[in-house]
Scaffold this active site. Structure first.
Site, PDB file in Angstrom:
ATOM      1  N   TYR A 146       0.657  -1.270   0.143  1.00  0.00           N
ATOM      2  CA  TYR A 146       0.227   0.067  -0.098  1.00  0.00           C
ATOM      3  C   TYR A 146       1.062   1.342  -0.143  1.00  0.00           C
ATOM      4  O   TYR A 146       0.470   2.131  -0.681  1.00  0.00           O
ATOM      5  CB  TYR A 146      -0.828   0.100   1.453  1.00  0.00           C
ATOM      6  CG  TYR A 146      -2.126  -0.733   1.011  1.00  0.00           C
ATOM      7  CD1 TYR A 146      -2.203  -2.267   0.827  1.00  0.00           C
ATOM      8  CD2 TYR A 146      -3.228  -0.182   1.351  1.00  0.00           C
ATOM      9  CE1 TYR A 146      -3.306  -2.615   0.729  1.00  0.00           C
ATOM     10  CE2 TYR A 146      -4.403  -0.779   1.414  1.00  0.00           C
ATOM     11  CZ  TYR A 146      -4.421  -2.116   1.090  1.00  0.00           C
ATOM     12  OH  TYR A 146      -5.587  -2.994   0.761  1.00  0.00           O
ATOM     13  N   LYS A 196       3.496 -15.514   3.209  1.00  0.00           N
ATOM     14  CA  LYS A 196       3.698 -16.304   1.846  1.00  0.00           C
ATOM     15  C   LYS A 196       5.107 -16.397   1.857  1.00  0.00           C
ATOM     16  O   LYS A 196       5.667 -15.896   0.779  1.00  0.00           O
ATOM     17  CB  LYS A 196       3.069 -15.407   0.912  1.00  0.00           C
ATOM     18  CG  LYS A 196       2.743 -16.097  -0.569  1.00  0.00           C
ATOM     19  CD  LYS A 196       1.741 -17.159  -0.602  1.00  0.00           C
ATOM     20  CE  LYS A 196       1.822 -17.639  -2.054  1.00  0.00           C
ATOM     21  NZ  LYS A 196       0.948 -18.908  -2.394  1.00  0.00           N
ATOM     22  N   ASP A 228      -2.909 -18.419   1.532  1.00  0.00           N
ATOM     23  CA  ASP A 228      -3.901 -19.311   0.612  1.00  0.00           C
ATOM     24  C   ASP A 228      -4.587 -20.210   1.577  1.00  0.00           C
ATOM     25  O   ASP A 228      -5.821 -20.390   1.387  1.00  0.00           O
ATOM     26  CB  ASP A 228      -3.295 -19.505  -0.856  1.00  0.00           C
ATOM     27  CG  ASP A 228      -2.094 -20.315  -0.540  1.00  0.00           C
ATOM     28  OD1 ASP A 228      -1.464 -20.252   0.694  1.00  0.00           O
ATOM     29  OD2 ASP A 228      -1.294 -20.980  -1.498  1.00  0.00           O
ATOM     30  N   ASP A 252      -6.258  -7.021   4.431  1.00  0.00           N
ATOM     31  CA  ASP A 252      -7.397  -6.425   3.920  1.00  0.00           C
ATOM     32  C   ASP A 252      -8.272  -7.535   3.386  1.00  0.00           C
ATOM     33  O   ASP A 252      -9.360  -7.482   3.719  1.00  0.00           O
ATOM     34  CB  ASP A 252      -6.810  -5.539   2.880  1.00  0.00           C
ATOM     35  CG  ASP A 252      -8.063  -5.232   1.963  1.00  0.00           C
ATOM     36  OD1 ASP A 252      -8.963  -4.518   2.532  1.00  0.00           O
ATOM     37  OD2 ASP A 252      -8.040  -4.964   0.630  1.00  0.00           O
ATOM     38  N   ASP A 256     -12.159  -9.125   5.153  1.00  0.00           N
ATOM     39  CA  ASP A 256     -13.448  -9.263   4.551  1.00  0.00           C
ATOM     40  C   ASP A 256     -14.066 -10.627   4.337  1.00  0.00           C
ATOM     41  O   ASP A 256     -15.047 -10.742   4.389  1.00  0.00           O
ATOM     42  CB  ASP A 256     -13.402  -8.646   2.979  1.00  0.00           C
ATOM     43  CG  ASP A 256     -13.862  -7.034   2.936  1.00  0.00           C
ATOM     44  OD1 ASP A 256     -13.521  -6.420   3.961  1.00  0.00           O
ATOM     45  OD2 ASP A 256     -14.386  -6.664   2.029  1.00  0.00           O
TER      46      ASP A 256
HETATM   47  C1  IPM Z   1     -10.186  -1.300   4.348  1.00  0.00           C
HETATM   48  C2  IPM Z   1     -10.353  -0.829   2.780  1.00  0.00           C
HETATM   49  C3  IPM Z   1      -9.093   0.173   2.645  1.00  0.00           C
HETATM   50  C4  IPM Z   1      -8.056  -0.794   2.624  1.00  0.00           C
HETATM   51  C5  IPM Z   1      -9.272   0.879   1.090  1.00  0.00           C
HETATM   52  C6  IPM Z   1     -10.601   1.759   1.022  1.00  0.00           C
HETATM   53  C7  IPM Z   1      -8.138   1.579   1.084  1.00  0.00           C
HETATM   54  O1  IPM Z   1     -10.547  -1.664   2.016  1.00  0.00           O
HETATM   55  O2  IPM Z   1     -10.229  -0.589   5.284  1.00  0.00           O
HETATM   56  O3  IPM Z   1     -10.250  -2.696   4.474  1.00  0.00           O
HETATM   57  O4  IPM Z   1      -7.677  -1.454   1.524  1.00  0.00           O
HETATM   58  O5  IPM Z   1      -7.175  -0.760   3.514  1.00  0.00           O
HETATM   59 MN    MN Z   2     -10.879  -3.778   2.971  1.00  0.00          MN
END
Ligand code: IPM
Ligand code: MN
Ligand code: NAD
Length: 368
Positions: A146, A196, A228, A252, A256
């Site tokens: 990032y 990884k 993975d 990230d 999710d």
């Molecule tokens: C998160 C989001 C952010 C990230 C984006 C919006 C930059 O997906 O906070 O998980 O990737 O960190």
């Molecule tokens: Mn995210």
């Protein structure tokens, strides 16, 4: 009277809708405890780009440097709407990442939590969920791909190319690992190190530092798992995980997935902690598909308020009370649309109604 200044960055999409509920809960906690939580709003995100020409305007920066903590709603637009903003002014690159760097919030705690009683929210089978899901994902937040150098252009062969670098130094890695070991020590003392190292040199260095840091936490068992394989294991046997630590991008994606195994990203609050400053935000995005309909789940935002009370103000009991209030609303059979799928017996309520019920539950709880 104790007085704290809280920066409020409502954000885009569902941001203002769920922030409203978070702020009401914070105000009630203030009233109950004789504390003034002064809520100071600032423009931030895509809406700030359109109103101020900058997704991270000076007044938001100034707040970052002066408040006691920040509550942030999700930012960002749908893919199509995003294209209307120049790439570097899009709020992810133009506001969120600069804010993380400015505050140096390198430690991102993302709880993935679902008690057994709410197993019906999850797409996983009850026998897979077992006694419930209770994981803390610890994500490095200000390094890696990032924040590495980025270059785009045309190469000698006339082809467009891109080069972006995954960078960490040993201190950055050590800092996040120490946080993960510390939280592991307070929990089940099993730390899954997600990496990884079969491909990435960054993971080889990461794992070297794990071996060094673990000597300071002999009571914590470290389990190494490739990222993975971790993705599969989260679906097949989430109960094996307690604390998971990983670099920025892995965190990230897997966080999710954490929302996925719970049944909704709306169940994902988070805390972003640095050595001096901290901010709190849902793990999810601005959900453009449901924005403006008063149907978003405010749990993630209200849960982020609870995390703020615990991490920034050491108000553990009130933090726990908020979490109990949230669970109690679910236990009464209510939920927002994301968790009341067709055929389920869940009573569907709107964002503000969910907030009302949380406030009722909290108001009925004793202040210790
Ligand atoms: C998160 C989001 C952010 C990230 C984006 C919006 C930059 O997906 O906070 O998980 O990737 O960190
Ligand atoms: Mn995210
Ligand atoms: P998203 O997280 O916004 O939405 C994914 C799915 O989850 C959608 O179906 C959405 O309706 C649902 N969802 C998310 N939060 C919910 C909630 N509280 N209640 C009910 N349902 C919820 O992901 P996306 O659509 O890929 O991204 C939308 C925008 O958000 C993008 O611009 C992205 O960059 C941005 N984003 C911002 C942050 C942040 O501010 N920290 C985090 C992730 C994504």
């Amino acid at each position: 009277m104790t007085h704290y200044k809280i920066g409020i960055f409502a954000g885009d999409g569902i941001g203002p809708e769920i922030m409203r509920e978070g702020c009401r809960v914070l105000s009630l906690v203030g009233e109950r405890n004789g504390i003034q939580f002064e809520q100071i709003e600032a423009p931030f995100g895509a809406s700030a780009y359109f109103s101020h020409g900058d997704p991270f305007p000076e007044e938001a920066k100034a707040l970052c440097d002066t408040v006691d903590a920040i509550l942030k709603g999700p930012i960002g637009l749908s893919h199509a709407e995003s294209q209307k903003i120049p790439v570097d002014m899009q709020p992810e690159r133009g506001a969120l990442l600069p804010m993380r760097r400015r505050l140096n919030t390198y430690a991102n705690f993302r709880p993935v939590y679902l008690p057994k009683s709410l197993a019906h929210f999850s797409p996983l089978k009850p026998e897979v969920i077992g006694d419930g899901i209770d994981i803390v994902m610890v994500r490095e937040l200000v390094g890696g791909l990032y924040f590495g150098k980025k270059e785009t252009g045309t190469n000698a062969q006339g082809k467009r190319y891109v080069n972006e670098v995954l960078e960490y130094d040993e201190d950055q890695i050590r800092n996040i690992l120490v946080e993960a070991f510390k939280i592991s020590q307070r929990r089940k003392k099993v730390l899954h190190n997600i990496h990884k190292s079969n491909v990435l040199k960054s993971s080889v260095l990461w794992n070297e530092i794990v071996d060094e840091v673990k000597d300071d936490y002999p009571d914590v068992e470290v389990v190494h798992l490739l990222v993975d394989a971790a993705a599969t294991a989260l679906c097949l046997n989430p109960g094996q995980f307690d604390v998971m630590v990983m670099e920025n991008m892995f965190g990230d994606i897997l966080s999710d997935q954490g929302g996925g195994i719970l049944g909704s990203l709306g169940l994902m609050p988070s805390a972003c902690i640095g050595p001096e400053r901290a901010y709190y935000e849902p793990s999810h995005g601005s959900a453009p598909d449901i924005a403006g309909q008063n149907i978003a789940n405010p749990y993630s935002m209200i849960g982020s308020v609870a995390m703020m009370l615990e991490y920034s103000f050491d108000m553990r009991t009130e933090a726990q009370n908020i979490m109990r209030a949230l669970q109690a609303v679910f236990d009464d059979g209510y939920s927002t649309a994301d968790l009341s799928r067709q055929g389920s017996s869940v009573k569907m309520i709107a964002t503000n109604e969910f907030g009302d019920k949380v406030l009722e539950k909290l108001a009925a709880m004793q202040v210790s």
